[in-house]
Scaffold this active site. Structure first.
Site, mmCIF file in Angstrom:
data_model
loop_
_atom_site.group_PDB
_atom_site.id
_atom_site.type_symbol
_atom_site.label_atom_id
_atom_site.label_comp_id
_atom_site.label_asym_id
_atom_site.label_seq_id
_atom_site.Cartn_x
_atom_site.Cartn_y
_atom_site.Cartn_z
ATOM 1 C CG ASN A 14 -1.750 1.220 1.350
ATOM 2 O OD1 ASN A 14 -1.901 1.971 0.372
ATOM 3 N ND2 ASN A 14 -2.312 1.459 2.521
ATOM 4 C CE LYS A 16 0.204 3.479 4.724
ATOM 5 N NZ LYS A 16 -0.074 3.591 6.136
ATOM 6 C CG HIS A 101 -5.919 1.613 4.864
ATOM 7 N ND1 HIS A 101 -5.495 2.591 5.732
ATOM 8 C CD2 HIS A 101 -4.883 0.747 4.732
ATOM 9 C CE1 HIS A 101 -4.248 2.320 6.103
ATOM 10 N NE2 HIS A 101 -3.856 1.201 5.520
ATOM 11 C CD GLU A 103 -3.077 5.351 6.544
ATOM 12 O OE1 GLU A 103 -3.034 5.360 5.308
ATOM 13 O OE2 GLU A 103 -2.133 4.928 7.259
ATOM 14 C CD GLU A 173 -3.480 -2.872 7.405
ATOM 15 O OE1 GLU A 173 -2.303 -2.990 7.052
ATOM 16 O OE2 GLU A 173 -4.221 -1.952 7.032
ATOM 17 N N GLY A 179 2.006 2.449 10.693
ATOM 18 C CA GLY A 179 2.892 3.599 10.555
ATOM 19 C C GLY A 179 3.541 4.050 11.847
ATOM 20 C CB SER A 219 4.949 -1.262 12.157
ATOM 21 O OG SER A 219 4.453 0.045 12.355
#
Ligand code: PEP
Length: 263
Positions: A14, A16, A101, A103, A173, A179, A219
């Site tokens: 990904n 992003k 996701h 985010e 996740e 991150g 991560s």
């Protein structure tokens, strides 16, 4: 349901909102390809660049065996939906799409209901789907991860059936691990992935659920990927930051190929 399904492991990148220019995006895809294409019989590798780079990246990937996906999609196929991209538009370029996701859930307010509609729309266009689920740090600290993840899985798969199983992937996740450099304890990841497979089995049948691949994300790096891909129920990894460095991502693909090669 103790062992992993017969499908190949999946390593998904990904990107992003990176890289910010097409030259860097093409450099990255060429770097990844030089390793990934040699592993294509052992590991399925899928790259998820920003929408704008999909066409150019698809040309580099042509006939390489490395797959292409979008980071999001809308749930309608066409119409007055300013700024959105439909699964029908993605289908000629992509094999994959990510939905839900964290985010997007956090920054764009995506709900479980929207994730379910996106999942159903993408599957109806014969795209493969990575649906992301995961608890926030507060849930983890309060010991409610299981309830949060269960609710997300049940809501997100509301319209799915056994027929969708081979094109469905769930990425666990933990949001606090994305991150942050704080990757989850493998034991926690394992227990949550086991719970996810159980819920999927209750929803679409245990036989079909075995074909649904489950990934860990959060991560993941070259130096910690092994502990996840060695987990019995883990079918691969979803990688964010580390997928932007070709050598590091290539290492993740190689480790995954080695571990699954020995199973
Ligand atoms: C992700 O974007 O899904 C992700 C897991 O990011 P990172 O690897 O950077 O934590």
């Amino acid at each position: 349901m103790g062992s992993r399904p017969p499908g190949m492991p999946l390593v998904a990148a990904n990107w992003k909102m990176n890289p910010t220019n097409i030259d860097d995006a093409l450099d990255l895809v060429r770097g990844v390809m030089s390793v990934a294409r040699g592993q294509a019989d052992k590991v399925e590798v899928a790259l998820f660049p920003p929408f704008l780079w999909l066409t150019a990246v698809s040309e580099v990937l042509f006939e390489s065996g490395v797959k292409l996906g979008a980071q999001d999609t809308f749930w309608e196929m066409s119409g007055a939906f300013t700024g959105e991209i439909s699964p029908a538009m993605l289908k000629p370029l992509c094999q994959w799409v990510i939905v839900g996701h964290s985010e997007r859930r956090l920054f764009v307010g995506e709900t479980d209901e929207m994730v379910a509609k996106k999942t159903a729309a993408a599957l109806s266009c014969e795209l493969s789907v990575i649906m992301c689920v995961g608890e926030l740090a507060d849930h983890y600290d309060a010991g409610t991860s299981d309830q949060v993840v269960s609710a997300q899985v049940k809501a997100g798969l509301a319209s799915c059936s056994a027929d969708d199983s081979a094109r469905l992937v769930i990425a666990y996740e933990p949001v606090w691990a994305i991150g942050s450099g704080k990757n989850a304890d493998p034991e926690h990841a394992y227990k949550t992935m086991r719970l996810i497979r159980k819920i999927v089995g209750e929803m679409i049948g245990a036989g079909a659920a075995r074909k649904v691949r489950i990934l860990y994300g959060g991560s993941v790096k070259a130096d910690n990927v092994q502990q996840y891909v060695e987990l019995p129920l883990c079918d691969g990894v979803l990688v964010g930051g580390a997928s932007l460095v070709a050598d590091e991502f290539a290492h993740i693909v190689k480790v995954t190929a080695e571990v699954y090669g020995h199973r």
